[in-house]
Design a protein around this motif. Structure first.
Motif, mmCIF file in Angstrom:
data_model
loop_
_atom_site.group_PDB
_atom_site.id
_atom_site.type_symbol
_atom_site.label_atom_id
_atom_site.label_comp_id
_atom_site.label_asym_id
_atom_site.label_seq_id
_atom_site.Cartn_x
_atom_site.Cartn_y
_atom_site.Cartn_z
ATOM 1 N N ASN A 180 1.572 4.995 -3.112
ATOM 2 C CA ASN A 180 0.333 5.355 -3.818
ATOM 3 C C ASN A 180 0.314 4.799 -5.243
ATOM 4 O O ASN A 180 -0.159 5.448 -6.186
ATOM 5 C CB ASN A 180 0.164 6.881 -3.857
ATOM 6 C CG ASN A 180 0.013 7.467 -2.470
ATOM 7 O OD1 ASN A 180 -0.644 6.892 -1.612
ATOM 8 N ND2 ASN A 180 0.618 8.615 -2.250
ATOM 9 N N ARG A 182 -9.185 -3.121 -4.032
ATOM 10 C CA ARG A 182 -9.314 -3.915 -2.813
ATOM 11 C C ARG A 182 -8.424 -5.153 -2.916
ATOM 12 O O ARG A 182 -8.290 -5.757 -3.985
ATOM 13 C CB ARG A 182 -10.772 -4.335 -2.597
ATOM 14 C CG ARG A 182 -11.033 -5.011 -1.255
ATOM 15 C CD ARG A 182 -12.525 -5.228 -1.023
ATOM 16 N NE ARG A 182 -12.794 -5.754 0.297
ATOM 17 C CZ ARG A 182 -12.904 -5.018 1.395
ATOM 18 N NH1 ARG A 182 -12.801 -3.702 1.293
ATOM 19 N NH2 ARG A 182 -13.142 -5.562 2.571
ATOM 20 N N TYR A 190 0.815 -1.216 0.000
ATOM 21 C CA TYR A 190 0.000 0.000 0.000
ATOM 22 C C TYR A 190 0.855 1.275 0.000
ATOM 23 O O TYR A 190 0.328 2.362 0.187
ATOM 24 C CB TYR A 190 -0.928 0.006 1.213
ATOM 25 C CG TYR A 190 -1.753 -1.253 1.328
ATOM 26 C CD1 TYR A 190 -2.942 -1.399 0.620
ATOM 27 C CD2 TYR A 190 -1.348 -2.305 2.137
ATOM 28 C CE1 TYR A 190 -3.698 -2.556 0.708
ATOM 29 C CE2 TYR A 190 -2.100 -3.474 2.228
ATOM 30 C CZ TYR A 190 -3.266 -3.589 1.517
ATOM 31 O OH TYR A 190 -4.017 -4.746 1.602
ATOM 32 N N GLN A 247 -4.119 2.229 3.964
ATOM 33 C CA GLN A 247 -3.290 3.409 4.186
ATOM 34 C C GLN A 247 -3.699 4.156 5.445
ATOM 35 O O GLN A 247 -2.852 4.719 6.148
ATOM 36 C CB GLN A 247 -3.376 4.322 2.960
ATOM 37 C CG GLN A 247 -2.704 3.737 1.720
ATOM 38 C CD GLN A 247 -2.897 4.592 0.487
ATOM 39 O OE1 GLN A 247 -3.721 5.514 0.479
ATOM 40 N NE2 GLN A 247 -2.148 4.307 -0.576
ATOM 41 N N SER A 282 -7.032 4.248 -4.696
ATOM 42 C CA SER A 282 -7.506 4.042 -3.329
ATOM 43 C C SER A 282 -8.752 3.174 -3.252
ATOM 44 O O SER A 282 -9.055 2.630 -2.189
ATOM 45 C CB SER A 282 -7.792 5.399 -2.666
ATOM 46 O OG SER A 282 -8.798 6.107 -3.390
ATOM 47 N N ASP A 283 -9.506 3.018 -4.358
ATOM 48 C CA ASP A 283 -10.721 2.224 -4.306
ATOM 49 C C ASP A 283 -10.507 0.768 -4.728
ATOM 50 O O ASP A 283 -11.461 -0.005 -4.790
ATOM 51 C CB ASP A 283 -11.813 2.853 -5.179
ATOM 52 C CG ASP A 283 -11.343 3.132 -6.600
ATOM 53 O OD1 ASP A 283 -10.160 2.839 -6.907
ATOM 54 O OD2 ASP A 283 -12.149 3.642 -7.397
ATOM 55 N N SER A 287 -9.432 -2.308 1.447
ATOM 56 C CA SER A 287 -9.236 -1.449 0.296
ATOM 57 C C SER A 287 -7.926 -0.693 0.484
ATOM 58 O O SER A 287 -7.378 -0.627 1.591
ATOM 59 C CB SER A 287 -10.401 -0.467 0.141
ATOM 60 O OG SER A 287 -10.398 0.475 1.209
ATOM 61 N N ILE A 288 -7.402 -0.146 -0.599
ATOM 62 C CA ILE A 288 -6.143 0.594 -0.510
ATOM 63 C C ILE A 288 -6.283 1.770 0.452
ATOM 64 O O ILE A 288 -5.392 2.042 1.266
ATOM 65 C CB ILE A 288 -5.722 1.088 -1.900
ATOM 66 C CG1 ILE A 288 -5.678 -0.082 -2.888
ATOM 67 C CG2 ILE A 288 -4.370 1.779 -1.839
ATOM 68 C CD1 ILE A 288 -4.728 -1.180 -2.495
ATOM 69 N N GLN A 289 -7.411 2.459 0.416
ATOM 70 C CA GLN A 289 -7.626 3.606 1.288
ATOM 71 C C GLN A 289 -7.697 3.173 2.751
ATOM 72 O O GLN A 289 -7.121 3.829 3.629
ATOM 73 C CB GLN A 289 -8.914 4.327 0.885
ATOM 74 C CG GLN A 289 -9.171 5.604 1.663
ATOM 75 C CD GLN A 289 -10.407 6.332 1.164
ATOM 76 O OE1 GLN A 289 -11.138 5.811 0.319
ATOM 77 N NE2 GLN A 289 -10.652 7.538 1.650
ATOM 78 N N GLU A 290 -8.390 2.061 3.048
ATOM 79 C CA GLU A 290 -8.474 1.568 4.428
ATOM 80 C C GLU A 290 -7.102 1.177 4.958
ATOM 81 O O GLU A 290 -6.748 1.485 6.104
ATOM 82 C CB GLU A 290 -9.424 0.377 4.484
ATOM 83 C CG GLU A 290 -10.883 0.738 4.228
ATOM 84 C CD GLU A 290 -11.765 -0.484 4.059
ATOM 85 O OE1 GLU A 290 -12.993 -0.336 4.127
ATOM 86 O OE2 GLU A 290 -11.221 -1.601 3.863
#
Length: 325
Positions: free
Chosen positions: A82, A89, A79, A290, A86-87, A285-288
């Motif tokens: 970047n 999974r 992760y 990070q 971000s969305d 998910s990538i956002q979670e």
């Protein structure tokens, strides 16, 4: 289908495809002619399977994919930088395959196979072959996460997605389009146009220009002489062959030098990545992920701060006061 109240925007295709990491696909590789012996193929014994779950819409766009890795813990390096949207999974399973808890798509879903997956596999295979030419003998999860987004950009273009739905006769609904593909149509080849000879040839700078000039020179010789081949013509052929070999060697060396520089830079970046595991079970998910990494870093930074001292001075050595007289 529009007659039944179903809009094209509501039609999706959902399917999965797998990739074997660490394997070399069969391909033609250009090497130097002076290479002695048969080159060895690098096939690591540690072979892992990764599954990509994709979903496309009939109007030409795709949903964020879900990547299924073999493993029990998420790795922080997945992760970082970047590199992934971000969305996207990432899920984990015992063998890298999908399960009933993650997803189930065993039914027949043709548009992805027809329009996208072939391009996806071909592009990903080309990226893997480039790494193998750079003497990278193993494709790990970080390498996959680096190559797969590039393959997705090429595969999930609007035209490819729409063509997949169109080729299967789904959108627009046309079964005859599929049946028509079984017919064979013969086309009359277009006669080649006449090529005018170049009376003032220029110095060739690549193989295409060299071949064109070779053809022009031979054509001029045939026009001025109908005699059988002479030693001069044979010598001319050898000169052109030597030029081709020299140009090929220069092109190969330049490409190898560029690829090795890029591979070396990439390997240096990979060494800087953290292999710390993320204390979380289940998909992320990538956002979670990070967000979790940032929270852990903030907590660690706060724990190293000495009370009563500014945070910027927490890691500085303490200074002993001078003795009193």
């Amino acid at each position: 289908m529009p007659n039944h109240g179903i809009a094209y925007e509501d039609i999706y295709n959902f399917d999965e495809t797998g990739f074997a990491m660490g394997l070399i696909a069969t391909a033609r590789v250009v090497t130097r002619a002076e290479t002695v012996g048969r080159p060895a193929l690098l096939q690591p014994g540690n072979r892992e399977w990764v599954t990509a779950i994709e979903c496309i819409n009939a109007m030409g766009w795709a949903l964020p994919p879900c990547i299924v890795f073999k493993g029990k813990s998420h790795i922080q390096a997945w992760y970082e930088d970047n590199a992934l949207p971000s969305d996207w999974r990432i899920e984990l399973s015992e063998n890298g395959w999908t399960t009933d808890q993650i997803a189930h798509s065993s039914h027949l879903l043709q548009p992805l196979d027809v329009g996208c997956f072939a391009v996806l596999k071909r592009t990903y295979g080309r990226l893997v072959e480039e790494k193998m030419r750079q003497r990278i003998n193993h494709i790990d999860k970080l390498d996959f996460l680096s190559a797969y987004p590039q393959a997705c950009k090429e595969a999930f273009k609007m035209d490819n997605i729409k063509n997949g739905f169109m080729a299967t006769g789904l959108v627009p609904y046309s079964p005859e389009r599929v049946l028509a593909q079984l017919n064979i149509y013969l086309k009359t080849p277009t006669p080649p146009g006449s090529q005018s000879s170049n009376s003032n040839p220029k110095t060739p700078h690549n193989l295409k220009q060299l071949e064109k000039q070779e053809s022009t020179v031979k054509k001029l010789l045939r026009q001025h002489s109908n005699s059988p081949p002479t030693p001069a013509k044979a010598a001319m052929d050898q000169v052109f062959r030597s030029c081709q070999m020299a140009m090929n060697n220069v092109a190969i060396l330049a490409k190898e030098n560029h690829d090795l520089r890029a591979a070396n830079e990439k390997q240096q970046q990979k060494r800087k990545h953290s292999h710390r595991q993320i204390a979380y079970k289940g998909g992320l998910s990538i956002q979670e992920a990070q967000g979790i990494i940032q929270s852990e870093n903030d907590a660690q930074e706060a724990s190293t701060t000495v009370p009563g001292r500014p945070a910027s001075a927490a890691n500085q050595p303490s200074v002993q006061a001078p003795p009193r007289v």
